[in-house]
Design a protein around this motif. Structure first.
Motif, PDB file in Angstrom:
ATOM      1  N   GLY A  33       0.818  -1.212   0.000  1.00 54.28           N
ATOM      2  CA  GLY A  33       0.000   0.000   0.000  1.00 54.28           C
ATOM      3  C   GLY A  33       0.852   1.261   0.000  1.00 54.28           C
ATOM      4  N   TYR A  34       1.908   1.243   0.778  1.00 61.97           N
ATOM      5  CA  TYR A  34       2.818   2.386   0.856  1.00 61.97           C
ATOM      6  C   TYR A  34       3.510   2.630  -0.487  1.00 61.97           C
ATOM      7  CZ  TYR A  34       7.183   4.821   2.048  1.00 61.97           C
ATOM      8  OH  TYR A  34       8.260   5.676   2.075  1.00 61.97           O
ATOM      9  N   LEU A  35       4.040   1.573  -1.080  1.00 61.99           N
ATOM     10  CA  LEU A  35       4.740   1.724  -2.365  1.00 61.99           C
ATOM     11  C   LEU A  35       3.784   2.180  -3.462  1.00 61.99           C
ATOM     12  CD1 LEU A  35       7.111  -1.376  -2.150  1.00 61.99           C
ATOM     13  CD2 LEU A  35       7.724   1.040  -1.842  1.00 61.99           C
ATOM     14  N   ARG A  36       2.557   1.680  -3.444  1.00 61.92           N
ATOM     15  CA  ARG A  36       1.553   2.142  -4.425  1.00 61.92           C
ATOM     16  C   ARG A  36       1.276   3.633  -4.241  1.00 61.92           C
ATOM     17  NH1 ARG A  36      -2.843  -2.759  -4.293  1.00 61.92           N
ATOM     18  NH2 ARG A  36      -1.705  -4.145  -5.676  1.00 61.92           N
ATOM     19  N   ALA A  37       1.155   4.070  -2.997  1.00 59.14           N
ATOM     20  CA  ALA A  37       0.900   5.482  -2.731  1.00 59.14           C
ATOM     21  C   ALA A  37       2.044   6.352  -3.253  1.00 59.14           C
ATOM     22  CB  ALA A  37       0.694   5.708  -1.230  1.00 59.14           C
ATOM     23  N   LEU A  38       3.269   5.922  -3.024  1.00 59.29           N
ATOM     24  CA  LEU A  38       4.416   6.687  -3.541  1.00 59.29           C
ATOM     25  C   LEU A  38       4.430   6.701  -5.059  1.00 59.29           C
ATOM     26  CD1 LEU A  38       7.384   5.668  -1.173  1.00 59.29           C
ATOM     27  CD2 LEU A  38       5.941   7.720  -1.081  1.00 59.29           C
ATOM     28  N   ASN A  39       4.170   5.550  -5.678  1.00 58.98           N
ATOM     29  CA  ASN A  39       4.165   5.475  -7.145  1.00 58.98           C
ATOM     30  C   ASN A  39       3.041   6.316  -7.742  1.00 58.98           C
ATOM     31  OD1 ASN A  39       6.460   3.887  -7.773  1.00 58.98           O
ATOM     32  ND2 ASN A  39       5.371   2.062  -7.079  1.00 58.98           N
ATOM     33  N   ASN A  40       1.928   6.475  -7.025  1.00 59.97           N
ATOM     34  CA  ASN A  40       0.845   7.343  -7.505  1.00 59.97           C
ATOM     35  C   ASN A  40       1.252   8.810  -7.459  1.00 59.97           C
ATOM     36  OD1 ASN A  40      -0.922   5.253  -8.111  1.00 59.97           O
ATOM     37  ND2 ASN A  40      -1.932   5.317  -6.112  1.00 59.97           N
ATOM     38  N   ILE A  41       2.116   9.162  -6.530  1.00 59.78           N
ATOM     39  CA  ILE A  41       2.614  10.536  -6.463  1.00 59.78           C
ATOM     40  C   ILE A  41       3.598  10.776  -7.603  1.00 59.78           C
ATOM     41  CG2 ILE A  41       3.938  12.202  -5.085  1.00 59.78           C
ATOM     42  CD1 ILE A  41       2.886  10.614  -2.571  1.00 59.78           C
ATOM     43  N   ASP A  42       4.584   9.888  -7.719  1.00 64.06           N
ATOM     44  CA  ASP A  42       5.590   9.967  -8.791  1.00 64.06           C
ATOM     45  C   ASP A  42       6.373   8.658  -8.775  1.00 64.06           C
ATOM     46  OD1 ASP A  42       7.941  10.460 -10.369  1.00 64.06           O
ATOM     47  OD2 ASP A  42       7.759  12.607  -9.950  1.00 64.06           O
ATOM     48  N   PRO A  43       6.356   7.911  -9.863  1.00 66.08           N
ATOM     49  CA  PRO A  43       7.066   6.629  -9.891  1.00 66.08           C
ATOM     50  C   PRO A  43       8.571   6.748  -9.628  1.00 66.08           C
ATOM     51  CG  PRO A  43       5.596   6.812 -11.778  1.00 66.08           C
ATOM     52  CD  PRO A  43       5.603   8.150 -11.091  1.00 66.08           C
ATOM     53  N   ASP A  44       9.123   7.930  -9.847  1.00 57.81           N
ATOM     54  CA  ASP A  44      10.559   8.111  -9.640  1.00 57.81           C
ATOM     55  C   ASP A  44      10.921   8.177  -8.140  1.00 57.81           C
ATOM     56  OD1 ASP A  44      13.161   8.338 -10.757  1.00 57.81           O
ATOM     57  OD2 ASP A  44      13.125  10.502 -10.368  1.00 57.81           O
ATOM     58  N   ILE A  45       9.924   8.318  -7.269  1.00 53.53           N
ATOM     59  CA  ILE A  45      10.221   8.348  -5.830  1.00 53.53           C
ATOM     60  C   ILE A  45      10.805   7.004  -5.405  1.00 53.53           C
ATOM     61  CG2 ILE A  45       9.240   8.541  -3.502  1.00 53.53           C
ATOM     62  CD1 ILE A  45       7.101  10.422  -4.735  1.00 53.53           C
ATOM     63  N   VAL A  46      10.199   5.921  -5.862  1.00 50.68           N
ATOM     64  CA  VAL A  46      10.690   4.581  -5.523  1.00 50.68           C
ATOM     65  C   VAL A  46      11.829   4.206  -6.454  1.00 50.68           C
ATOM     66  CG1 VAL A  46      10.070   2.140  -5.296  1.00 50.68           C
ATOM     67  CG2 VAL A  46       8.430   3.902  -4.622  1.00 50.68           C
ATOM     68  N   HIS A  47      11.737   4.546  -7.703  1.00 49.33           N
ATOM     69  CA  HIS A  47      12.709   4.268  -8.768  1.00 49.33           C
ATOM     70  C   HIS A  47      13.358   2.878  -8.664  1.00 49.33           C
ATOM     71  CE1 HIS A  47      15.248   6.477  -5.798  1.00 49.33           C
ATOM     72  NE2 HIS A  47      16.250   5.751  -6.245  1.00 49.33           N
ATOM     73  N   GLY A  48      12.497   1.876  -8.429  1.00 46.93           N
ATOM     74  CA  GLY A  48      12.968   0.491  -8.414  1.00 46.93           C
ATOM     75  C   GLY A  48      13.671   0.067  -7.121  1.00 46.93           C
ATOM     76  N   LYS A  49      13.730   0.933  -6.150  1.00 46.62           N
ATOM     77  CA  LYS A  49      14.426   0.608  -4.889  1.00 46.62           C
ATOM     78  C   LYS A  49      13.411   0.618  -3.741  1.00 46.62           C
ATOM     79  CE  LYS A  49      18.821   2.075  -6.575  1.00 46.62           C
ATOM     80  NZ  LYS A  49      20.098   2.645  -6.307  1.00 46.62           N
TER      81      LYS A  49
END
Length: 146
Positions: free
Chosen positions: A68-84
């Protein structure tokens, strides 16, 4: 005869004194101490909650919270997680400490998120608006009790 009377009298006084000291039936006897209850061992979840509350850093999220957390970040901008993903979770847990330590200071929380959440494409952070959204995603998914 005086000597015998004194000896008998002394023996009676000593016997009475010893009997009074060892009697548990009398009202003057000290109450017996109750044994202390055995200490209980707290559950691992209780220990983790206590540590999280004290330090401000929550335990590792379970799979559902992490997703849920990673989905929320990816909804803001996928580059926030950037595969890490693990790095994003670590940053989020650290952001929880800022939320915990400055609960009423939203600008401080967003400022720390802007410094903390970076990527190769955004080395200076994602800006104030996205930083505030990141704080909300962290708070909602990783440390909602802070």
């Amino acid at each position: 005869m005086k000597r015998t009377s004194t000896t008998v009298l002394t023996a009676l006084v000593l016997a009475a004194a010893l009997t009074a000291c060892s009697s548990d039936d009398g009202t003057d006897a000290a109450p017996k101490k109750k044994p202390l209850p055995a200490p209980s061992t707290p559950s691992p979840a209780a220990v983790a909650d206590t540590e999280a509350t004290a330090s401000g850093i929550p335990p590792e999220p379970d799979a559902a919270k992490k997703l849920g957390y990673l989905r929320a970040l990816n909804n803001i901008d996928p580059d926030i997680v950037h595969g890490k993903e693990d790095k994003a979770v670590d940053r989020g847990r650290n952001q929880c400490q800022t939320i915990h330590n400055f609960p009423e200071d939203k600008p401080k929380q967003a400022g720390m998120a802007e410094l903390r959440f970076t990527s190769p494409s955004h080395p200076g952070g994602f800006g104030k608006l996205k930083a505030a959204q990141i704080v909300e995603a962290v708070h909602t998914n990783l440390c909602p009790t802070f």
